[in-house]
Design a protein around this motif. Structure first.
Motif, mmCIF file in Angstrom:
data_model
loop_
_atom_site.group_PDB
_atom_site.id
_atom_site.type_symbol
_atom_site.label_atom_id
_atom_site.label_comp_id
_atom_site.label_asym_id
_atom_site.label_seq_id
_atom_site.Cartn_x
_atom_site.Cartn_y
_atom_site.Cartn_z
ATOM 1 N N ALA A 52 37.570 -16.286 -0.090
ATOM 2 C CA ALA A 52 36.981 -14.949 -0.128
ATOM 3 C C ALA A 52 37.481 -14.054 0.999
ATOM 4 O O ALA A 52 37.745 -12.869 0.793
ATOM 5 N N VAL A 53 37.621 -14.622 2.208
ATOM 6 C CA VAL A 53 38.022 -13.787 3.339
ATOM 7 C C VAL A 53 39.528 -13.752 3.560
ATOM 8 O O VAL A 53 40.012 -12.943 4.359
ATOM 9 N N THR A 57 41.484 -10.988 5.909
ATOM 10 C CA THR A 57 41.838 -11.420 7.267
ATOM 11 C C THR A 57 43.258 -11.977 7.339
ATOM 12 O O THR A 57 43.547 -12.812 8.195
ATOM 13 N N GLU A 58 44.124 -11.498 6.498
ATOM 14 C CA GLU A 58 45.474 -12.057 6.383
ATOM 15 C C GLU A 58 46.262 -12.021 7.695
ATOM 16 O O GLU A 58 46.899 -12.988 8.078
ATOM 17 N N GLY A 59 46.205 -10.939 8.427
ATOM 18 C CA GLY A 59 46.993 -10.823 9.651
ATOM 19 C C GLY A 59 46.243 -11.233 10.900
ATOM 20 O O GLY A 59 46.758 -11.083 12.007
ATOM 21 N N TRP A 60 45.039 -11.756 10.765
ATOM 22 C CA TRP A 60 44.214 -12.102 11.925
ATOM 23 C C TRP A 60 44.650 -13.432 12.538
ATOM 24 O O TRP A 60 45.236 -14.289 11.891
ATOM 25 N N HIS A 61 44.336 -13.586 13.804
ATOM 26 C CA HIS A 61 44.554 -14.852 14.499
ATOM 27 C C HIS A 61 43.642 -15.905 13.848
ATOM 28 O O HIS A 61 42.509 -15.607 13.477
ATOM 29 N N LEU A 67 36.121 -17.859 13.297
ATOM 30 C CA LEU A 67 34.866 -17.311 13.814
ATOM 31 C C LEU A 67 34.110 -16.551 12.731
ATOM 32 O O LEU A 67 32.912 -16.760 12.517
ATOM 33 N N VAL A 68 34.803 -15.674 12.028
ATOM 34 C CA VAL A 68 34.172 -14.883 10.968
ATOM 35 C C VAL A 68 33.660 -15.800 9.857
ATOM 36 O O VAL A 68 32.545 -15.628 9.355
ATOM 37 N N LEU A 71 30.540 -17.673 10.981
ATOM 38 C CA LEU A 71 29.382 -16.793 11.100
ATOM 39 C C LEU A 71 28.652 -16.653 9.768
ATOM 40 O O LEU A 71 27.449 -16.384 9.733
ATOM 41 N N VAL A 72 29.357 -16.851 8.679
ATOM 42 C CA VAL A 72 28.748 -16.766 7.349
ATOM 43 C C VAL A 72 28.368 -18.158 6.827
ATOM 44 O O VAL A 72 27.266 -18.356 6.312
ATOM 45 N N VAL A 73 29.260 -19.116 6.978
ATOM 46 C CA VAL A 73 29.066 -20.433 6.372
ATOM 47 C C VAL A 73 27.932 -21.218 7.025
ATOM 48 O O VAL A 73 27.104 -21.809 6.324
ATOM 49 N N VAL A 74 27.854 -21.231 8.337
ATOM 50 C CA VAL A 74 26.846 -22.057 9.014
ATOM 51 C C VAL A 74 25.424 -21.614 8.679
ATOM 52 O O VAL A 74 24.598 -22.442 8.271
ATOM 53 N N PRO A 75 25.069 -20.329 8.797
ATOM 54 C CA PRO A 75 23.703 -19.946 8.402
ATOM 55 C C PRO A 75 23.427 -20.186 6.917
ATOM 56 O O PRO A 75 22.320 -20.607 6.558
ATOM 57 N N ALA A 76 24.412 -19.941 6.069
ATOM 58 C CA ALA A 76 24.208 -20.187 4.639
ATOM 59 C C ALA A 76 23.922 -21.667 4.387
ATOM 60 O O ALA A 76 23.032 -22.011 3.600
#
Length: 103
Positions: A52-53, A57-61, A67-68, A71-76
């Motif tokens: 999904a991301v 976030t293709e060009g992100w480190h 991290l991103v 931030l979604v997976v752990v609380p879910a």
């Protein structure tokens, strides 16, 4: 601390406490079962989250991408998926124990 106390004197009463039939409660899952159930929750969430991301976030480190994602997976997983998986496991174990007790 389970003594019946009368409200006026705060002394133990002689009345019997309410006694119900013992329930067959399965023991807490072992560390190995908890690890497998946790993996069953985390793996699909991470796999779906990565897909999904990925376009966003293709060009992100990679660390920032992780991290991103976490931030979604752990609380879910902690608040939505794992409680349902453990409840299902508990239901299966109770059913199994009740069948054994009924034999």
């Amino acid at each position: 601390m389970n003594a019946n106390l009368t409200p006026a004197t705060a002394e133990p009463s002689t009345e019997p406490a309410h006694v119900s039939a013992p329930l067959l409660v399965p023991p807490a899952p072992s560390i190995h079962v908890r690890a497998v159930i946790t993996w069953l929750a985390i793996f699909p969430l991470v796999a779906l989250g990565m897909m999904a991301v990925a376009p966003l976030t293709e060009g992100w480190h990679p660390v920032l991408r992780a991290l991103v994602l976490t931030l979604v997976v752990v609380p879910a997983a902690v608040y939505l998926v794992l409680p349902r998986l453990f409840a299902g496991y508990g239901a299966v174990m109770r059913r199994r124990n009740n069948r054994k007790a009924g034999q």
